[in-house]
Design a protein around this motif. Structure first.
Motif, short mmCIF file in Angstrom:
data_model
loop_
_atom_site.label_atom_id
_atom_site.label_comp_id
_atom_site.label_asym_id
_atom_site.label_seq_id
_atom_site.Cartn_x
_atom_site.Cartn_y
_atom_site.Cartn_z
N PRO A 263 47.98 45.67 31.60
CA PRO A 263 49.40 45.55 31.27
C PRO A 263 50.15 44.52 32.12
O PRO A 263 51.16 43.99 31.68
CB PRO A 263 49.94 46.96 31.54
CG PRO A 263 48.95 47.61 32.43
CD PRO A 263 47.62 47.02 32.07
N ASP A 264 49.64 44.23 33.32
CA ASP A 264 50.35 43.28 34.19
C ASP A 264 49.96 41.83 33.91
O ASP A 264 50.42 40.93 34.61
CB ASP A 264 50.10 43.63 35.66
CG ASP A 264 50.68 44.99 36.02
OD1 ASP A 264 51.74 45.35 35.46
OD2 ASP A 264 50.06 45.72 36.81
N TYR B 145 58.04 46.86 39.61
CA TYR B 145 56.73 47.23 39.08
C TYR B 145 55.95 48.21 39.96
O TYR B 145 55.36 49.15 39.42
CB TYR B 145 55.95 45.98 38.69
CG TYR B 145 56.72 45.21 37.62
CD1 TYR B 145 57.04 45.82 36.42
CD2 TYR B 145 57.19 43.92 37.85
CE1 TYR B 145 57.80 45.17 35.45
CE2 TYR B 145 57.93 43.25 36.88
CZ TYR B 145 58.24 43.88 35.68
OH TYR B 145 58.99 43.23 34.73
N ARG C 159 57.73 42.52 26.27
CA ARG C 159 56.90 43.58 26.84
C ARG C 159 56.74 43.39 28.34
O ARG C 159 56.90 44.32 29.13
CB ARG C 159 55.51 43.59 26.17
CG ARG C 159 54.61 44.73 26.68
CD ARG C 159 53.14 44.49 26.41
NE ARG C 159 52.59 43.41 27.21
CZ ARG C 159 52.18 43.51 28.48
NH1 ARG C 159 52.27 44.69 29.11
NH2 ARG C 159 51.71 42.47 29.14
N PHE C 160 56.43 42.15 28.74
CA PHE C 160 56.05 41.84 30.11
C PHE C 160 57.24 41.94 31.05
O PHE C 160 57.13 42.41 32.18
CB PHE C 160 55.47 40.42 30.11
CG PHE C 160 54.91 39.96 31.42
CD1 PHE C 160 53.76 40.54 31.93
CD2 PHE C 160 55.51 38.94 32.14
CE1 PHE C 160 53.23 40.10 33.14
CE2 PHE C 160 54.98 38.50 33.35
CZ PHE C 160 53.84 39.09 33.85
N HIS D 60 55.81 47.72 21.88
CA HIS D 60 56.63 47.81 23.09
C HIS D 60 57.96 48.46 22.73
O HIS D 60 58.35 48.50 21.55
CB HIS D 60 56.83 46.43 23.71
CG HIS D 60 57.72 45.52 22.91
ND1 HIS D 60 59.08 45.73 22.78
CD2 HIS D 60 57.44 44.40 22.19
CE1 HIS D 60 59.60 44.79 22.02
NE2 HIS D 60 58.63 43.98 21.64
N TRP E 298 48.39 50.03 27.33
CA TRP E 298 48.07 48.60 27.24
C TRP E 298 46.86 48.26 28.11
O TRP E 298 46.72 48.79 29.21
CB TRP E 298 49.25 47.74 27.74
CG TRP E 298 50.58 48.13 27.16
CD1 TRP E 298 51.49 48.99 27.70
CD2 TRP E 298 51.13 47.70 25.91
NE1 TRP E 298 52.57 49.12 26.87
CE2 TRP E 298 52.38 48.32 25.77
CE3 TRP E 298 50.70 46.83 24.91
CZ2 TRP E 298 53.20 48.13 24.67
CZ3 TRP E 298 51.51 46.62 23.81
CH2 TRP E 298 52.74 47.27 23.70
N ARG F 214 54.48 48.58 30.45
CA ARG F 214 53.34 48.21 31.31
C ARG F 214 52.50 49.43 31.66
O ARG F 214 51.81 49.44 32.68
CB ARG F 214 53.84 47.53 32.59
CG ARG F 214 54.39 46.12 32.39
CD ARG F 214 54.79 45.56 33.72
NE ARG F 214 55.32 44.22 33.66
CZ ARG F 214 54.92 43.24 34.48
NH1 ARG F 214 53.99 43.47 35.38
NH2 ARG F 214 55.47 42.04 34.41
#
Ligand code: 8QM
Length: 398
Positions: free
Chosen positions: A327-328, A26, A281-282, A339, A324, A319
């Protein structure tokens, strides 16, 4: 020889297939997105895009961003890889326009409705056993077990030899990356595993009435050759198992580390389907895929030469703060649709409804049985050049 082009994009010395990157992508994703709409990754000599807008438009634009040279780092027109080329994933129209409908027909809404009762019964049984025990490994005892049972059954695969499926998939998904240590580790001994998988994809091996057998019905309709049907069954086996294994593992991890989200799901198990969407998505199971430019083209205002590989960061797009809010944050009540974890455009995952069905059913079964879900030890990441997920996830449930 690595291609050398005068890049018009910022040059970054980031290796997205290094252990550091894969263990925690990330912060790197943020650096990639912030550097520009398209960047040049010096370690592999490829372009890359990590913002949602550019990832989506490259996926949409199959004429300029081709899949036929492979969706991994290797150029399939120049290099041999571990497995014979896929005639759906690694194909452009017109071939793709012929092969895709064959799988789409086998995975029709009616076919999926027919699978649902068996998927639900298997989830209830497995979740029931694990919940009674109270402690279990969410990856090796649930995420790896469930898809192998339900999807391999649905496909019509024999019961013995299924232990070959995950090692095969691990090798394939590492094969999309460079020849690094991850590739070497799963490639070792994988020829026999691949040969077993390929041998299971013949009509005679598949249970009559199964999804696999339905793919061969396209041959009877004159829509594909016997050899093409065989390759398409192989595609189902390649694409359909590890992806959902990683997806389910990521779901369990997300909920074990976000108790508020679990309470929300418990209160309303009807949220299971959208919750699984948020998991995708995450923590996108499939993190990256490449495309190859067919001509001089442009993406996000950056000129790209013909024949260039470009790495699309699906997980980073999912993300992107440009797309978004927060996003996190793992938020199962957000609208996660849009997504690109299943891709976008003509190649978007043909099995996505099967994946969603598995995710929804497992989460709903857990939500009905389990009041709380917590880590009972340290999760262990399993690094892979394409997939993001865990190798072990000790859990305690009550
Ligand atoms: C990834 O063999 C194939 O057709 C195939 C292999 C892997 C995938 C898709 C298709 C996206 C899950």
């Amino acid at each position: 020889m690595r291609p050398r082009h005068p890049p018009t994009a910022p040059i970054l010395d980031i290796d997205p297939f290094s252990d550091d990157f894969l263990a925690d992508p990330y912060p790197f994703h943020e650096a990639l997105r912030e550097a520009g709409p398209v960047v040049w990754l010096e370690p592999h000599g490829v372009f890359a895009a990590a913002r949602h807008a550019e990832v989506q438009s490259a996926l949409q634009d199959w004429r300029n961003f081709s899949s036929a040279a492979g969706v991994g780092l290797a150029d399939l027109n120049k290099e041999a890889v571990f497995r014979p080329r896929s005639i759906i994933l690694e194909a452009d129209p017109p071939l793709h326009e012929r092969t895709r409908p064959v799988l789409a027909a086998a995975l029709s809404p009616a076919a999926l409705r027919a699978l649902k009762p068996a998927f639900e019964a298997e989830a209830r049984t497995l979740v029931g056993e694990l919940a009674r025990r109270g402690r279990f490994d969410g990856v090796t005892e649930l995420a790896e077990v469930y898809p192998i049972r339900v999807f391999a059954d649905a496909l019509g695969l024999r019961a013995d030899g299924r232990e070959n499926l995950l090692p095969y998939a691990a090798a394939v998904f590492n094969d999309f990356g460079p020849r690094n240590h991850l590739f070497e580790e799963t490639r070792r001994g994988a020829d026999a595993v691949r040969d077993w998988v390929v041998a299971q994809c013949h009509r005679a091996q598949l249970r009559p009435g199964s999804l696999g057998a339905r793919v061969f019905e396209a041959v009877d309709r004159g829509e594909a050759s016997e050899e093409e049907a065989h390759k398409l069954v192989r595609s189902l086996l390649t694409a359909g198992l590890d992806t959902t294994v990683y997806g389910l593992g990521n779901a369990l991890f997300a909920f074990a580390t976000h108790p508020d989200a679990w309470r929300r799901l418990r209160a309303d198990p009807g949220l299971a389907r959208s919750a699984f969407e948020e998991v995708l998505r995450f923590e996108s199971s499939v993190q990256t895929f490449f495309r190859t430019t067919t001509c001089e083209t442009e993406l996000g205002g950056v000129q790209l030469p013909e024949g260039a590989k470009i790495l699309l960061f699906l997980g980073a797009a999912n993300r992107d703060p440009r797309r978004w809010d927060e996003p996190d944050r793992f938020d199962i009540t957000r609208k996660a649709s849009g997504h690109v974890a299943f891709g976008y455009g003509i190649h978007s995952c043909v099995g996505q409804m099967v994946a969603r069905l598995e995710g929804e059913i497992v989460l709903a079964a857990l939500a009905e049985r389990v009041e709380a879900i917590a880590l009972a030890g340290d999760p262990v990441r399993r690094l892979n050049n394409t997939l993001r997920g865990l190798g072990s996830l000790p859990l305690r449930v009550s």
